[in-house]
Write an enzyme that holds these catalytic residues in place. Structure first.
Site, PDB file in Angstrom:
ATOM      1  N   CYS A 181     -89.501  -0.610  62.601  1.00 35.06           N
ATOM      2  CA  CYS A 181     -90.441  -1.687  62.279  1.00 35.06           C
ATOM      3  C   CYS A 181     -91.464  -1.131  61.287  1.00 35.06           C
ATOM      4  O   CYS A 181     -91.164  -0.167  60.575  1.00 35.06           O
ATOM      5  CB  CYS A 181     -91.081  -2.267  63.550  1.00 35.06           C
ATOM      6  SG  CYS A 181     -92.068  -1.106  64.510  1.00 35.06           S
ATOM      7  N   ASN A 187     -94.195   1.410  64.009  1.00 36.45           N
ATOM      8  CA  ASN A 187     -93.562   2.169  65.110  1.00 36.45           C
ATOM      9  C   ASN A 187     -94.507   2.320  66.314  1.00 36.45           C
ATOM     10  O   ASN A 187     -94.449   3.299  67.039  1.00 36.45           O
ATOM     11  CB  ASN A 187     -93.067   3.540  64.631  1.00 36.45           C
ATOM     12  CG  ASN A 187     -92.150   4.269  65.620  1.00 36.45           C
ATOM     13  OD1 ASN A 187     -92.119   5.486  65.661  1.00 36.45           O
ATOM     14  ND2 ASN A 187     -91.411   3.535  66.426  1.00 36.45           N
ATOM     15  N   ASP A 218     -94.361  -9.771  64.082  1.00 33.36           N
ATOM     16  CA  ASP A 218     -95.223  -8.594  64.155  1.00 33.36           C
ATOM     17  C   ASP A 218     -96.392  -8.891  65.091  1.00 33.36           C
ATOM     18  O   ASP A 218     -97.252  -9.713  64.763  1.00 33.36           O
ATOM     19  CB  ASP A 218     -95.730  -8.265  62.751  1.00 33.36           C
ATOM     20  CG  ASP A 218     -96.492  -6.959  62.707  1.00 33.36           C
ATOM     21  OD1 ASP A 218     -96.880  -6.466  63.793  1.00 33.36           O
ATOM     22  OD2 ASP A 218     -96.699  -6.439  61.612  1.00 33.36           O
ATOM     23  N   CYS A 257     -95.540  -1.020  67.990  1.00 31.23           N
ATOM     24  CA  CYS A 257     -95.441  -2.263  68.787  1.00 31.23           C
ATOM     25  C   CYS A 257     -93.989  -2.642  69.083  1.00 31.23           C
ATOM     26  O   CYS A 257     -93.574  -2.646  70.238  1.00 31.23           O
ATOM     27  CB  CYS A 257     -96.118  -3.433  68.078  1.00 31.23           C
ATOM     28  SG  CYS A 257     -97.888  -3.209  67.807  1.00 31.23           S
ATOM     29  N   ARG A 258     -93.217  -2.976  68.047  1.00 35.17           N
ATOM     30  CA  ARG A 258     -91.890  -3.566  68.280  1.00 35.17           C
ATOM     31  C   ARG A 258     -90.777  -2.538  68.457  1.00 35.17           C
ATOM     32  O   ARG A 258     -90.004  -2.605  69.431  1.00 35.17           O
ATOM     33  CB  ARG A 258     -91.525  -4.509  67.119  1.00 35.17           C
ATOM     34  CG  ARG A 258     -92.388  -5.751  67.047  1.00 35.17           C
ATOM     35  CD  ARG A 258     -92.250  -6.444  65.728  1.00 35.17           C
ATOM     36  NE  ARG A 258     -92.797  -5.633  64.629  1.00 35.17           N
ATOM     37  CZ  ARG A 258     -92.687  -5.899  63.347  1.00 35.17           C
ATOM     38  NH1 ARG A 258     -92.018  -6.982  62.978  1.00 35.17           N
ATOM     39  NH2 ARG A 258     -93.230  -5.127  62.436  1.00 35.17           N
ATOM     40  N   SER A 259     -90.629  -1.604  67.518  1.00 34.16           N
ATOM     41  CA  SER A 259     -89.475  -0.693  67.622  1.00 34.16           C
ATOM     42  C   SER A 259     -89.533   0.229  68.842  1.00 34.16           C
ATOM     43  O   SER A 259     -88.475   0.586  69.371  1.00 34.16           O
ATOM     44  CB  SER A 259     -89.257   0.094  66.323  1.00 34.16           C
ATOM     45  OG  SER A 259     -90.371   0.866  65.964  1.00 34.16           O
TER      46      SER A 259
HETATM   47  P1  4NP Z   1     -95.150  -2.673  64.545  1.00 30.81           P
HETATM   48  O1  4NP Z   1     -96.602  -3.318  64.413  1.00 30.81           O
HETATM   49  O2  4NP Z   1     -94.576  -2.676  63.158  1.00 30.81           O
HETATM   50  O3  4NP Z   1     -94.437  -3.597  65.469  1.00 30.81           O
HETATM   51  O4  4NP Z   1     -95.376  -1.297  65.102  1.00 30.81           O
HETATM   52  C1  4NP Z   1     -97.551  -2.885  63.478  1.00 30.81           C
HETATM   53  C2  4NP Z   1     -98.313  -1.776  63.741  1.00 30.81           C
HETATM   54  C3  4NP Z   1     -99.270  -1.378  62.835  1.00 30.81           C
HETATM   55  C4  4NP Z   1     -99.461  -2.084  61.661  1.00 30.81           C
HETATM   56  C5  4NP Z   1     -98.677  -3.180  61.396  1.00 30.81           C
HETATM   57  C6  4NP Z   1     -97.716  -3.581  62.310  1.00 30.81           C
HETATM   58  N1  4NP Z   1    -100.470  -1.693  60.757  1.00 30.81           N
HETATM   59  O5  4NP Z   1    -100.667  -2.402  59.753  1.00 30.81           O
HETATM   60  O6  4NP Z   1    -101.115  -0.666  60.945  1.00 30.81           O
END
Ligand code: 4NP
Length: 144
Positions: A8, A11, A117, A13-15
């Site tokens: 994702c 790394n 997201d 939240c989702r993955s």
């Molecule tokens: P993820 O979520 O891609 O599901 O881990 C996010 C975590 C951090 C950010 C964006 C999405 N960020 O912009 O820092």
């Protein structure tokens, strides 16, 4: 298939949820498949998954609290048999890096939808939905 990498953006939240769900299913089924996760971005390298992801996974008996974020690297594209992007922008970014063995998690259910997201979600609400989407798609992916 012997190894799968879920990717994702951050790394955190989702993955990590996808990695935890896949690892548990693989264990339950007695399969021998390596799973890992990574982010296209480097903002959160070394961090634990976000608290809501840890909580929603724990609610489903999946412990992701020990995972640490890392950034995807080109070597991953040859190390892993399959790279699984959590949304279309992750897919596009990975393609641009030269990844070939690439699919989207939505290819395995939910009508091809992106896993939204949740980083900017307000509170815990929404994470249960994200978990449900990820779990059903990961199950289908492992069934193939
Ligand atoms: P993820 O979520 O891609 O599901 O881990 C996010 C975590 C951090 C950010 C964006 C999405 N960020 O912009 O820092």
């Amino acid at each position: 298939m012997q190894s799968i990498l879920f990717v994702c953006l951050g790394n955190i939240c989702r993955s990590p949820i996808a990695e935890g769900v896949a690892r548990r299913l693989i264990e339950q089924r007695g399969h021998n498949i390596v799973v890992d996760s990574a982010g296209t971005g480097n903002w959160h390298v070394g961090e634990t998954p976000c608290e809501h992801s840890v909580a929603v996974a724990r609610n489903h008996d999946v412990d992701i609290s020990q995972l640490r974020a890392r950034q995807v690297k080109k070597a991953d594209f040859t190390t892993f048999d399959l790279i699984v992007a959590l949304d279309q922008s992750n897919y596009r970014d990975l393609k641009a890096l030269g990844c070939q063995n690439l699919v989207k998690l939505g290819d395995y259910g939910h009508g091809g939808a992106d896993v939204p997201d949740p980083y900017f979600f307000d509170g815990f609400e929404g994470f249960e939905n994200v978990y449900t989407m990820i779990e059903s798609c990961v199950k289908e992916l492992l069934n193939r």
